[in-house]
Design an enzyme around this catalytic site. Sequence first.
Site, PDB file in Angstrom:
ATOM      1  N   ASP A  51       0.838  -1.198   0.000  1.00 57.94           N
ATOM      2  CA  ASP A  51       0.000   0.000   0.000  1.00 57.94           C
ATOM      3  C   ASP A  51       0.878   1.255   0.000  1.00 57.94           C
ATOM      4  OD1 ASP A  51       0.874  -0.193   2.594  1.00 57.94           O
ATOM      5  OD2 ASP A  51      -1.114  -0.087   3.520  1.00 57.94           O
ATOM      6  N   ASP A  90      -1.038  -6.007  -0.176  1.00 58.22           N
ATOM      7  CA  ASP A  90      -1.520  -5.386   1.067  1.00 58.22           C
ATOM      8  C   ASP A  90      -3.029  -5.200   1.030  1.00 58.22           C
ATOM      9  OD1 ASP A  90       0.502  -4.946   2.940  1.00 58.22           O
ATOM     10  OD2 ASP A  90       1.236  -3.165   1.893  1.00 58.22           O
ATOM     11  N   LYS A 120      -1.370  -9.419   2.712  1.00 58.05           N
ATOM     12  CA  LYS A 120      -0.665  -8.997   3.931  1.00 58.05           C
ATOM     13  C   LYS A 120      -1.543  -8.006   4.659  1.00 58.05           C
ATOM     14  CE  LYS A 120       3.144  -6.071   3.844  1.00 58.05           C
ATOM     15  NZ  LYS A 120       2.662  -4.927   4.657  1.00 58.05           N
ATOM     16  N   GLU A 122      -1.714  -5.530   8.523  1.00 61.58           N
ATOM     17  CA  GLU A 122      -0.940  -4.996   9.647  1.00 61.58           C
ATOM     18  C   GLU A 122      -1.628  -5.273  10.976  1.00 61.58           C
ATOM     19  OE1 GLU A 122      -0.265  -0.811   8.949  1.00 61.58           O
ATOM     20  OE2 GLU A 122       0.747  -1.171   7.032  1.00 61.58           O
ATOM     21  N   GLU A 189       8.875  -4.282  10.747  1.00 67.29           N
ATOM     22  CA  GLU A 189       9.307  -2.970  10.248  1.00 67.29           C
ATOM     23  C   GLU A 189       9.837  -2.092  11.380  1.00 67.29           C
ATOM     24  OE1 GLU A 189       6.599  -1.088   7.532  1.00 67.29           O
ATOM     25  OE2 GLU A 189       7.722   0.794   7.511  1.00 67.29           O
TER      26      GLU A 189
END
Length: 271
Positions: A51, A90, A120, A122, A189
């Site tokens: 993204d 994403d 994916k 978050e 990250e």
Amino acid sequence: MSKFKEVKRVTTHTMKAMKDAGEKIGMLTAYDFSMARIVDDAGIDIILVGDSASNVMAGHETTLPITLDQMIYHASSVVRGIKRAFVVVDLPFGSYQGDSKAALRAAIRIMKESGAHGVKLEGGEEVRDSIERILSAGIPVMGHLGLTPQSIYKFGTYTVRAKEEEEAKQLLKDAKMLSKIGCFGIVLEKIPAVLGKQVTELVKCPTIGIGAGNEVDGQVLVIHDLIGISKDFHPRFLRRYLDLYAEIKGAVESYIADVKSTDFPNEKEQY
Ligand code: KIV
């Protein structure tokens, strides 16, 4: 020399085998057909349709504005360019938080409409329901912990995460949970390198770092950063391999000069 270079198609099993064999996994972003073709031809293992397209393709300040339709457009362009890499996409902000049925619908749209191989998203415990529901449909899921840019307004800054013991403990707990419920990998990250190592030793699935040190199972960078198109971004974790901003600008300046001087096109360049 890579033991996995000859693999015809990278799968979630290939990635696990790479972790188990101690071979590092290479992952890069791509958002369009032409770049995906180059990156795949070079032998990258995973292509992330991130993204971060919101930043580097659309010019937004954050990753929040990009839509599911836009992610599908980018992902389908990338899929048409690849032969070997595993393509993960994403789930955009707002498509999976708080409603696991909506999350599954978004993941199914990505898989059906783009031909990608996984998604994916978050977060940890707070998105567990969404991850489990997507996994139950047979869709591979990659987690993403540490600095999670979709939560930038909660964090307030893009600085290193989990430096304090409490946040580090929570990250370890989340990583363990993501691996246990069946995520095929976890992006880490901007966390301390020692924590990247701890997570990597703790979980069965591969860990892919971006600013998480060298003792993780693989590395990911945004392609525009690696080739120097995004010239104003200088995080410590970034290694630039090209200065394409200057190269492209120079080429365009030469073209303009040649057009103005009527040097282009010459006799051989016309019919
Ligand atoms: O969107 C993205 O490019 C990412 C990477 C920074 C891991 O999530």
